[in-house]
Structure formats: structure tokens, C-alpha cells
Design an enzyme around this catalytic site. Structure first.
Site, PDB file in Angstrom:
ATOM      1  N   ILE A 147     102.268  18.168 -68.724  1.00  0.00           N
ATOM      2  CA  ILE A 147     103.323  18.498 -69.685  1.00  0.00           C
ATOM      3  C   ILE A 147     103.049  19.805 -70.417  1.00  0.00           C
ATOM      4  CG2 ILE A 147     103.940  16.077 -70.026  1.00  0.00           C
ATOM      5  CD1 ILE A 147     102.603  16.340 -72.842  1.00  0.00           C
ATOM      6  N   GLU A 173      94.944  14.381 -74.570  1.00  0.00           N
ATOM      7  CA  GLU A 173      93.485  14.316 -74.503  1.00  0.00           C
ATOM      8  C   GLU A 173      93.048  13.602 -75.771  1.00  0.00           C
ATOM      9  OE1 GLU A 173      91.551  15.435 -72.063  1.00  0.00           O
ATOM     10  OE2 GLU A 173      93.120  16.425 -70.882  1.00  0.00           O
ATOM     11  N   THR A 187      97.295  20.230 -73.997  1.00  0.00           N
ATOM     12  CA  THR A 187      98.104  19.029 -73.795  1.00  0.00           C
ATOM     13  C   THR A 187      98.733  18.532 -75.081  1.00  0.00           C
ATOM     14  OG1 THR A 187      96.729  18.339 -71.923  1.00  0.00           O
ATOM     15  CG2 THR A 187      98.069  16.638 -72.980  1.00  0.00           C
ATOM     16  N   THR A 242      98.158   8.985 -84.012  1.00  0.00           N
ATOM     17  CA  THR A 242      96.935   8.239 -84.259  1.00  0.00           C
ATOM     18  C   THR A 242      96.617   8.192 -85.751  1.00  0.00           C
ATOM     19  OG1 THR A 242      94.520   8.318 -83.933  1.00  0.00           O
ATOM     20  CG2 THR A 242      95.688  10.391 -83.782  1.00  0.00           C
ATOM     21  N   ASP A 243      95.880   7.160 -86.161  1.00  0.00           N
ATOM     22  CA  ASP A 243      95.426   7.096 -87.545  1.00  0.00           C
ATOM     23  C   ASP A 243      94.471   8.222 -87.893  1.00  0.00           C
ATOM     24  OD1 ASP A 243      93.297   6.200 -85.989  1.00  0.00           O
ATOM     25  OD2 ASP A 243      93.055   4.293 -87.036  1.00  0.00           O
ATOM     26  N   GLU A 244      93.859   8.838 -86.880  1.00  0.00           N
ATOM     27  CA  GLU A 244      92.842   9.863 -87.140  1.00  0.00           C
ATOM     28  C   GLU A 244      93.417  11.116 -87.802  1.00  0.00           C
ATOM     29  OE1 GLU A 244      89.641  10.565 -84.448  1.00  0.00           O
ATOM     30  OE2 GLU A 244      90.132   8.807 -83.256  1.00  0.00           O
ATOM     31  N   TYR A 275      90.100  16.908 -81.929  1.00  0.00           N
ATOM     32  CA  TYR A 275      91.089  15.980 -81.368  1.00  0.00           C
ATOM     33  C   TYR A 275      92.145  15.624 -82.407  1.00  0.00           C
ATOM     34  CZ  TYR A 275      93.184  11.419 -80.637  1.00  0.00           C
ATOM     35  OH  TYR A 275      94.076  10.382 -80.583  1.00  0.00           O
ATOM     36  N   PRO A 277      74.721   2.608 -76.957  1.00  0.00           N
ATOM     37  CA  PRO A 277      74.526   3.588 -78.035  1.00  0.00           C
ATOM     38  C   PRO A 277      75.342   3.230 -79.272  1.00  0.00           C
ATOM     39  CG  PRO A 277      75.989   4.476 -76.352  1.00  0.00           C
ATOM     40  CD  PRO A 277      75.514   3.160 -75.840  1.00  0.00           C
ATOM     41  N   ASP A 322      74.187  10.388 -85.332  1.00  0.00           N
ATOM     42  CA  ASP A 322      75.614  10.358 -85.603  1.00  0.00           C
ATOM     43  C   ASP A 322      76.272  11.617 -85.061  1.00  0.00           C
ATOM     44  OD1 ASP A 322      77.909   9.236 -86.489  1.00  0.00           O
ATOM     45  OD2 ASP A 322      77.438   9.328 -88.619  1.00  0.00           O
ATOM     46  N   LYS A 375      79.155  14.680 -84.815  1.00  0.00           N
ATOM     47  CA  LYS A 375      79.819  15.565 -85.764  1.00  0.00           C
ATOM     48  C   LYS A 375      81.236  15.066 -86.031  1.00  0.00           C
ATOM     49  CE  LYS A 375      77.359  19.627 -83.957  1.00  0.00           C
ATOM     50  NZ  LYS A 375      77.510  20.929 -83.269  1.00  0.00           N
TER      51      LYS A 375
END
Length: 319
Positions: A61, A84, A100, A125-127, A151, A206, A273, A275
Site C-alpha cells: 500500500i 509494520e 507502510t 494502537t494504544d501505543e 513504531y 526473555p 530493558d 529502548k
């Protein structure tokens, strides 16, 4: 065509579950377009590839010339799952996410502007909201967008494009923002499938940092039901948060899966952790419940067992 949907990213985890859900619970015809990168799998769409209400077209797309070829008809709606979506990959290389998630969404908006679809739902997304403190109330649709990694920044950018096209052109657009999905067909690099796969093979699992990062989990079919409600009853220009009201720390999720599989917690391996690792997500879904009548019906206990069972059945293909 009346009743014909364009689903982008329909070979991915949520998109494939959505198509499966609609073919079983509606009369829609569906054109599925997917670039079939790592995130999309032909295996995910095999189950409905022979349906007379379904067709698949391989398409990126983010490539305008490719996208133009799929508009051999007008569509009742575009549902844009194509993205992505792996945070770690976006930290390593953000370019595909810009291509994308931003350029692809722009191309779809242009198609709606040109009258090639009657409406569009942007699956977000909630992010995009960033992170919450331990005692903060869950995100509502009025929270500012404060993404913390490439992202989520690309998804927030796409949401802002959608908002701008609604405000400027009054296009028939809506946005949904959902919590962390889990269930069948999810890529095994994602958190829950990775735990299941590694546990089944007795490989280290992990766990980032102290393992106390909190996520609001939702079973993928509950998400698909919500999107269908937005498709059929949603109001243009609106954002709808979708949450499972199942907040759990990453450690709690791992412990639950290990317990159900009868595996030892010694498999857990603490790693540095990552980043941009948001501490907590939680979604307030009161708006979609109040206005459209949706609520989650699958508990985490039931959903995680279904998910484990599915991956165990697929074990010979995954291992």
C-alpha cells in the site's frame, strides 16, 4: 460495490482473524491486499482462500502504482490493518514503518478522497498515547498522542493524517485504537507466541527489565467484533478505544503460560530493558460500549488457553 470491503494487511495476525470472523458472521465480500512481508503469511489466509466471497491481491500500500491496480471497483469500506508493528524492529530501522504506516495510509486516504471507497477505518494502537503511571486512569480518546518509539510515532502520524483528512475534506473516516492483542496466527516474534514457542521447546524466555511492564490484553476475536461494530454503526470523525480490561504485568503473563504448560520458571531469562519501553498501557472502552454496545466477552483465562491450544496444534510447523 455494495457489501464489498477492502481489507489491507489481511494476511497479518489481526487482519486474517478479522477476515475469518467476517466470512463466518456476515455477508460481506472481501478483497484482501497484503505485501506478504515477515508480518503477513499465506498460511494465515489458506482457510478462506477458496471462499467465493474472498479474493487476495499481493500489494504494497506504500506503492501508489501497485495500489491503483486494486481499485478495479469502488468499495463499501477500507479497513486498514496494514502496518509494520514490531517495536524492536522500528528501533533497529524505522524506514519501513514510515513507508507502510504513514505513506501507505496517505495513499489510502487519497483513494477515499477520489471516491474509490465509501468510508475507511484506520486500525491504530494504544501505543500512540505513550505510557501511563501505575495509578493513572486508563487512556480515553481525549488523551494527547505522545508516542515513545518509532513504531508508535508512525502510527500516531497516520492517525493525525486521518484526522486532518476528516477535518479538511469531511471524509467518512474513523479510527480505532486497541490494547495488546493475542490469539491464533500471531507472529512468533511477538510476546505471547514467543513465550509459548520457547516454553514448548524448553528454550530461555526473555523478560525485559524487571518484568513489571503492564499491558491491557484483549483476545483478537473481541477486537474483530469491535471493528465490525464500528464498520456498521460507527460515526464518522470519531475515535474508538478498544480494551480488554485485562491489565497484567509481563511477568504475570509468563507465569500463567508456564503454569498451563507445566514448565519451570527457570526458563525465564532477564534481559536488558529495551529502548523506548512504555511502562503501562490501559484502555478506557466506555465510549464504544456506550455508543455502539460493544464489550469484551472472552476472559484472559479462556483466551490464553485457546491461544496455547492453537500453537500446540501448530507446533510441528513452528518448531
Amino acid at each position: 460495490m455494495k457489501g464489498h470491503l477492502l481489507v489491507t494487511g489481511g494476511a497479518g495476525f489481526i487482519g486474517a482473524n478479522f477476515i475469518s470472523h467476517l466470512l463466518a458472521n456476515s455477508n460481506y465480500y472481501i478483497t484482501n491486499v497484503d505485501a506478504l512481508t515477515y508480518a503477513g503469511s499465506k498460511e494465515n489466509i489458506n482457510e478462506f482462500s477458496n471462499s467465493n466471497r474472498y479474493r487476495f491481491i499481493k500489494c504494497d500500500i506504500g506503492n501508489e502504482n501497485e495500489l491503483n491496480k486494486i481499485f478495479d471497483q469502488s468499495y463499501e469500506a477500507i479497513i486498514n490493518f496494514a502496518a509494520e508493528s514490531h517495536v524492536d524492529r522500528s528501533i533497529e530501522n524505522a524506514k519501513p514503518f514510515i513507508h507502510t504506516n504513514i505513506n501507505g495510509t496517505f495513499n489510502l486516504l487519497q483513494a477515499v478522497l477520489q471516491g474509490k471507497a465509501n468510508k475507511m477505518i484506520q486500525i491504530s494502537t494504544d501505543e500512540v498515547y505513550g505510557t501511563l503511571g501505575p495509578k493513572d486512569p486508563p487512556f480515553t480518546e481525549l488523551n494527547p498522542l505522545t508516542p515513545n518509539n518509532p513504531y508508535s510515532a508512525s502510527k500516531a502520524s497516520a492517525d493525525l493524517l486521518v484526522r486532518s483528512y476528516y477535518q479538511t475534506h469531511q471524509l467518512p473516516l474513523m479510527i480505532t485504537r486497541c490494547g495488546n492483542n493475542y490469539g491464533p496466527m500471531q507472529h512468533t516474534e511477538k510476546f505471547i507466541p514467543k513465550i509459548i514457542k520457547n516454553a514448548l521447546t524448553n528454550n530461555p524466555i526473555p523478560l525485559y527489565g524487571d518484568g513489571l511492564n503492564v499491558r491491557d490484553w484483549i483476545y483478537v476475536i473481541d477486537h474483530c467484533r469491535a471493528i465490525q461494530m464500528v464498520l456498521e454503526k460507527g460515526v464518522f470523525g470519531q475515535v474508538y478505544n478498544i480494551g480488554g480490561t485485562e491489565e497484567k504485568t509481563n511477568r504475570e503473563v509468563i507465569d500463567t503460560i508456564l503454569s498451563k504448560l507445566g514448565k519451570d520458571i527457570q526458563l525465564i531469562q532477564h534481559v536488558q530493558d529495551r529502548k523506548g519501553h512504555d511502562r503501562r498501557y490501559a484502555m478506557d472502552s466506555k465510549k464504544i460500549t456506550r455508543e455502539l454496545g460493544w464489550k469484551p466477552v472472552v476472559s484472559f483465562e479462556e483466551g490464553i488457553q485457546n491461544t496455547i491450544d492453537w500453537y500446540k496444534q501448530k507446533e510441528h510447523k513452528l518448531l
